[in-house]
Scaffold this motif. Structure first.
Motif, mmCIF file in Angstrom:
data_model
loop_
_atom_site.group_PDB
_atom_site.id
_atom_site.type_symbol
_atom_site.label_atom_id
_atom_site.label_comp_id
_atom_site.label_asym_id
_atom_site.label_seq_id
_atom_site.Cartn_x
_atom_site.Cartn_y
_atom_site.Cartn_z
ATOM 1 N N LEU A 202 0.825 -1.200 0.000
ATOM 2 C CA LEU A 202 0.000 0.000 0.000
ATOM 3 C C LEU A 202 0.866 1.260 0.000
ATOM 4 O O LEU A 202 0.582 2.229 -0.725
ATOM 5 C CB LEU A 202 -0.924 -0.011 1.218
ATOM 6 C CG LEU A 202 -1.878 1.173 1.354
ATOM 7 C CD1 LEU A 202 -2.856 1.208 0.184
ATOM 8 C CD2 LEU A 202 -2.636 1.097 2.682
ATOM 9 N N SER A 206 0.980 3.581 -3.307
ATOM 10 C CA SER A 206 0.441 4.933 -3.145
ATOM 11 C C SER A 206 1.444 5.977 -3.617
ATOM 12 O O SER A 206 1.059 6.995 -4.221
ATOM 13 C CB SER A 206 0.070 5.178 -1.682
ATOM 14 O OG SER A 206 -0.958 4.297 -1.263
ATOM 15 N N ARG A 209 1.252 5.973 -7.370
ATOM 16 C CA ARG A 209 0.007 6.596 -7.814
ATOM 17 C C ARG A 209 0.081 8.117 -7.673
ATOM 18 O O ARG A 209 -0.332 8.858 -8.571
ATOM 19 C CB ARG A 209 -1.160 6.060 -7.000
ATOM 20 C CG ARG A 209 -2.514 6.670 -7.376
ATOM 21 C CD ARG A 209 -3.506 6.564 -6.247
ATOM 22 N NE ARG A 209 -3.000 7.216 -5.057
ATOM 23 C CZ ARG A 209 -3.322 6.848 -3.815
ATOM 24 N NH1 ARG A 209 -4.131 5.829 -3.611
ATOM 25 N NH2 ARG A 209 -2.823 7.502 -2.781
ATOM 26 N N ASP A 210 0.596 8.586 -6.527
ATOM 27 C CA ASP A 210 0.715 10.032 -6.312
ATOM 28 C C ASP A 210 1.628 10.667 -7.362
ATOM 29 O O ASP A 210 1.378 11.793 -7.813
ATOM 30 C CB ASP A 210 1.245 10.314 -4.905
ATOM 31 C CG ASP A 210 0.252 9.936 -3.819
ATOM 32 O OD1 ASP A 210 -0.947 9.746 -4.147
ATOM 33 O OD2 ASP A 210 0.666 9.811 -2.656
ATOM 34 N N PHE A 235 -0.829 -2.894 -6.078
ATOM 35 C CA PHE A 235 -2.206 -2.958 -5.583
ATOM 36 C C PHE A 235 -2.941 -4.201 -6.062
ATOM 37 O O PHE A 235 -4.047 -4.485 -5.604
ATOM 38 C CB PHE A 235 -2.996 -1.729 -6.057
ATOM 39 C CG PHE A 235 -2.583 -0.456 -5.386
ATOM 40 C CD1 PHE A 235 -2.167 -0.448 -4.062
ATOM 41 C CD2 PHE A 235 -2.615 0.740 -6.080
ATOM 42 C CE1 PHE A 235 -1.786 0.738 -3.449
ATOM 43 C CE2 PHE A 235 -2.249 1.925 -5.474
ATOM 44 C CZ PHE A 235 -1.828 1.925 -4.154
ATOM 45 N N GLU A 254 -9.495 -1.433 -3.147
ATOM 46 C CA GLU A 254 -10.108 -0.123 -3.364
ATOM 47 C C GLU A 254 -9.123 0.838 -4.031
ATOM 48 O O GLU A 254 -9.494 1.599 -4.933
ATOM 49 C CB GLU A 254 -10.598 0.456 -2.036
ATOM 50 C CG GLU A 254 -11.847 -0.218 -1.494
ATOM 51 C CD GLU A 254 -12.358 0.460 -0.240
ATOM 52 O OE1 GLU A 254 -11.526 1.009 0.519
ATOM 53 O OE2 GLU A 254 -13.572 0.454 -0.022
ATOM 54 N N GLU A 255 -7.861 0.795 -3.577
ATOM 55 C CA GLU A 255 -6.845 1.657 -4.193
ATOM 56 C C GLU A 255 -6.603 1.262 -5.644
ATOM 57 O O GLU A 255 -6.370 2.115 -6.509
ATOM 58 C CB GLU A 255 -5.543 1.575 -3.397
ATOM 59 C CG GLU A 255 -5.637 2.150 -1.998
ATOM 60 C CD GLU A 255 -5.990 3.624 -2.007
ATOM 61 O OE1 GLU A 255 -5.471 4.363 -2.876
ATOM 62 O OE2 GLU A 255 -6.799 4.048 -1.158
ATOM 63 N N ARG A 256 -6.670 -0.014 -5.916
ATOM 64 C CA ARG A 256 -6.500 -0.500 -7.285
ATOM 65 C C ARG A 256 -7.575 0.085 -8.200
ATOM 66 O O ARG A 256 -7.279 0.539 -9.317
ATOM 67 C CB ARG A 256 -6.581 -2.025 -7.269
ATOM 68 C CG ARG A 256 -6.621 -2.691 -8.645
ATOM 69 C CD ARG A 256 -6.930 -4.166 -8.476
ATOM 70 N NE ARG A 256 -7.082 -4.851 -9.743
ATOM 71 C CZ ARG A 256 -7.544 -6.086 -9.859
ATOM 72 N NH1 ARG A 256 -7.893 -6.757 -8.778
ATOM 73 N NH2 ARG A 256 -7.645 -6.658 -11.032
ATOM 74 N N LYS A 258 -9.225 2.874 -7.754
ATOM 75 C CA LYS A 258 -8.961 4.308 -7.915
ATOM 76 C C LYS A 258 -7.908 4.548 -8.996
ATOM 77 O O LYS A 258 -8.025 5.485 -9.800
ATOM 78 C CB LYS A 258 -8.502 4.908 -6.590
ATOM 79 C CG LYS A 258 -9.574 4.980 -5.519
ATOM 80 C CD LYS A 258 -9.013 5.562 -4.229
ATOM 81 C CE LYS A 258 -10.048 5.581 -3.121
ATOM 82 N NZ LYS A 258 -9.483 6.089 -1.839
#
Length: 395
Positions: A202, A206, A209-210, A235, A254-256, A258
């Motif tokens: 995670l 993250s 992703r950011d 993810f 959930e992050e995947r 997004k």
């Protein structure tokens, strides 16, 4: 580029040679088929020639990486046009085989200054990033790939390999060339995300992703997609089911979703509509009421001229978010296009049936039509008034 000969000019066709060989199938069918066959052979020849040229260029770039040459001042021209150069200040350990490879973690210490020698403030002194994952500016990514552990190098970057037309906040103005001093402190193996805990995955996912979101805001959508894809590696999970997952894996899932949603937005910017639709479908399979994904799917369908499907999708989004003005505005736009297309279809059918075109009634015509009615009403009123006056005179 259009296919040309070596001189870049169109050439005259060579005169045909007479031959006693039997005519080809195309020639037996007629001159038109013979022309088609010649054109097909020409296209294939041009395609093969272009492929050979591209392969030659790629071999040249690979050779430059494996055995680069430096000029008399010790500068290595990385891309061959003087826009990205590297000069070794302190030699590193090992040989070329010890250089960082794609997705390995490179830790660097760096500083930067402008061409006039002024230092650039606001940059981090240390960075750890996955090589080739799009986490840093292109010039740094390419230069570090040509360094050995412990090496210190000076790297000149044209603006396109640094912060480009956008610049970097107040630190770097737009279209500014920079000179970096970079020390490659260490190289670590690529992390094996399948061996990580959910918490570690995670955290790293993250970060990637950011970084993708950072590139998206800079309108560099290719780099954004590259970072999103790497984030999905961390993810991802073996199951596509959204329910019944442990809490930590559920959070990863959930992050995947997004990231898929964000990646679809970047793909839409590049007009890669089929890819965007696949990304959005992955989201909607698990979250069918995701308003953001429904809205983007409606826009993609509209871009593909699937107007009816776009309207249906946007209605679904509006059902879950009735006060969403953005969705409402897009739906109104789609419905307007849908009505226009319906009118065009009616007009086409009338032409096919030999019927005269339907006449549109402008507002002025409606006003003109109502004018005689008003005169009639006024006339009747005057007549009634005259009769009433006459009767009063009789009494």
């Amino acid at each position: 580029m259009p296919a040309k000969d070596d001189s870049g000019c169109d050439t005259e066709p060579e005169p045909e040679r007479q031959s006693s060989a039997p005519a080809s199938m195309a020639e037996r069918r007629g001159p038109e088929m013979a022309d088609v066959e010649k054109l097909a052979r020409s296209v294939v020849s041009d395609t093969l020639e272009k492929a050979k040229q591209e392969a030659s260029l790629q071999r040249s770039l690979d050779n430059r990486r494996q055995d680069p040459d430096t000029d008399d001042d010790g500068w290595l021209d990385i891309v061959g046009n003087g826009q990205l150069k590297k000069k070794v200040l302190t030699a590193g350990r090992g040989d070329r085989s010890d250089r960082p490879q794609r997705s390995q973690l490179a830790s660097v210490h760096l500083s930067a200054h402008f061409e006039d020698g002024r230092p650039v403030s606001g940059l981090p002194e240390r960075l750890t990033f996955g090589l080739g994952d799009g986490e840093v500016i292109t010039g740094l990514d390419m230069a570090v790939g040509l360094m050995q552990p412990g090496e210190t190098a000076e790297v000149y970057m044209d603006a396109r390999f640094a912060y480009g037309e956008k610049g970097l906040d107040d630190a770097v103005p737009p279209n500014t060339n920079l000179v970096f001093t970079v020390q490659l402190e260490s190289v670590q193996p690529e992390p094996k995300y399948e061996e990580m805990s959910a918490e570690q995955r995670l955290e790293i996912g993250s970060q990637k992703r950011d970084r993708g979101n950072w590139w998206f805001k800079r309108e560099d959508f290719n780099h954004a997609i590259q970072c999103y894809r790497r984030a999905l590696d961390f993810f991802d999970n073996e199951s596509d089911e959204f329910t019944g997952l442990p809490d930590d894996v559920h959070l990863l899932f959930e992050e995947r979703l997004k990231v898929h949603n964000n990646m679809a937005a970047a793909q839409m910017k590049l007009e890669a509509y089929d890819a965007a639709l696949r990304s959005l479908q992955l989201v909607l399979t698990c979250q069918p009421n995701n308003v953001k994904a429904l809205f983007r799917k409606g826009k993609v369908l509209m871009a593909q001229n699937q107007v009816a499907d776009a309207a249906e999708t946007l209605r679904e989004a509006l059902k879950h978010s009735p006060d969403n003005r953005t969705v409402q505005a897009e739906l109104n736009r789609v419905l307007c296009v849908q009505r226009k297309q319906a009118e065009e279809q009616k007009s086409m059918y009338r032409k096919m049936l030999g019927l005269p075109p339907a006449e549109e009634r402008p507002a002025s015509a409606q006003a003109t039509k109502s004018f005689p009615v008003k005169l009639l009403v006024a006339g009747v009123a005057c007549a009634l008034a005259a009769i009433a006056v006459h009767r009063l005179k009789l009494f």
